[in-house]
Write a protein that holds these residues in place. Structure first.
Motif: not given
Length: 226
Positions: A30-37
């Protein structure tokens, strides 16, 4: 209910412990996806899938090794050779009457030597754990302490084994600053550090054990069948 029948969150029977794998997955993804976007690395959902595919593609060599390790472990299980070796080893350790500290040092040395021949930590654990864990449990050493000793032995000789997956990359970077550097140059340069890590971390584990500091969550140093 996230608690076990005895009210402990860390008990093996607690639902939260049984769900630890998907929980860890969600905590990281979840943090990885948020950071990616947020950073612009991901534009659409396809970018997320592509990043996951790229990460898993690097696991190919491990998956191949895991396949043969699984066959090896299955053969051990069906033939009971692993159990016989573990029992024979446990009888040998009991006959020598070595203190637990000496046994753990032996586990560290064994792992450090095997690490020179097998670079993958997961593959080494898959090969050693079916024998070493029950063998050391028979002499009162917990699986958690066995794995801690395994990690020390594995980490201390990583930088001097050419079979480590990142060793060629380290050699390439070394050549940027030391022209003509090769495998032998890097191994000779790193040998003092490897020995220092081995001694320091082994002493640290023994000191941690001697002081009675917790090894981890619900992770004892000793094992009792009762």
């Amino acid at each position: 209910m996230l608690r076990s029948t005895d009210g402990s969150l860390t008990a093996y029977s607690a639902p939260i412990m049984k769900s630890i794998v998907p929980l860890i997955f969600l905590i990281f993804i979840i943090p990885g996806i948020v950071f990616g976007f947020a950073s612009g690395t991901f534009k659409t959902g396809k970018d997320v899938i592509g990043a996951m595919n790229d990460s898993m593609s690097k696991m190919g060599s491990y998956m191949v090794m895991a396949f043969f390790c699984a066959m090896f472990i299955k053969a051990f299980s069906d033939s009971n050779i692993g159990t016989l070796v573990a029992l024979a080893g446990a009888d040998g350790l009991k006959a020598m009457a070595l203190p637990g500290e000496a046994t753990i040092i032996g586990m560290i040395v064994l792992t450090a030597v095997v690490n020179l021949l097998i670079g993958s930590a997961s593959a080494k654990w898959a090969l050693l754990s079916p024998i070493m864990v029950p063998m050391l449990m028979a002499v009162g050493i917990s699986p958690e302490l066995t794995q801690a000793a395994f990690r020390i032995g594995d980490s201390s000789t990583n930088i001097i084994t050419p079979l480590m997956v990142f060793f060629p990359l380290v050699v390439v970077y070394c050549q940027r600053y030391v022209k003509g550097a090769g495998v032998g140059t890097l191994v000779s340069m790193m040998m003092p550090y490897s020995i220092a890590f081995f001694v320091t971390w082994s002493l640290f584990l023994l000191a941690w054990w001697g002081l009675g500091m917790p090894l981890g969550v619900a992770a004892p140093y000793t094992w009792s069948a009762g």
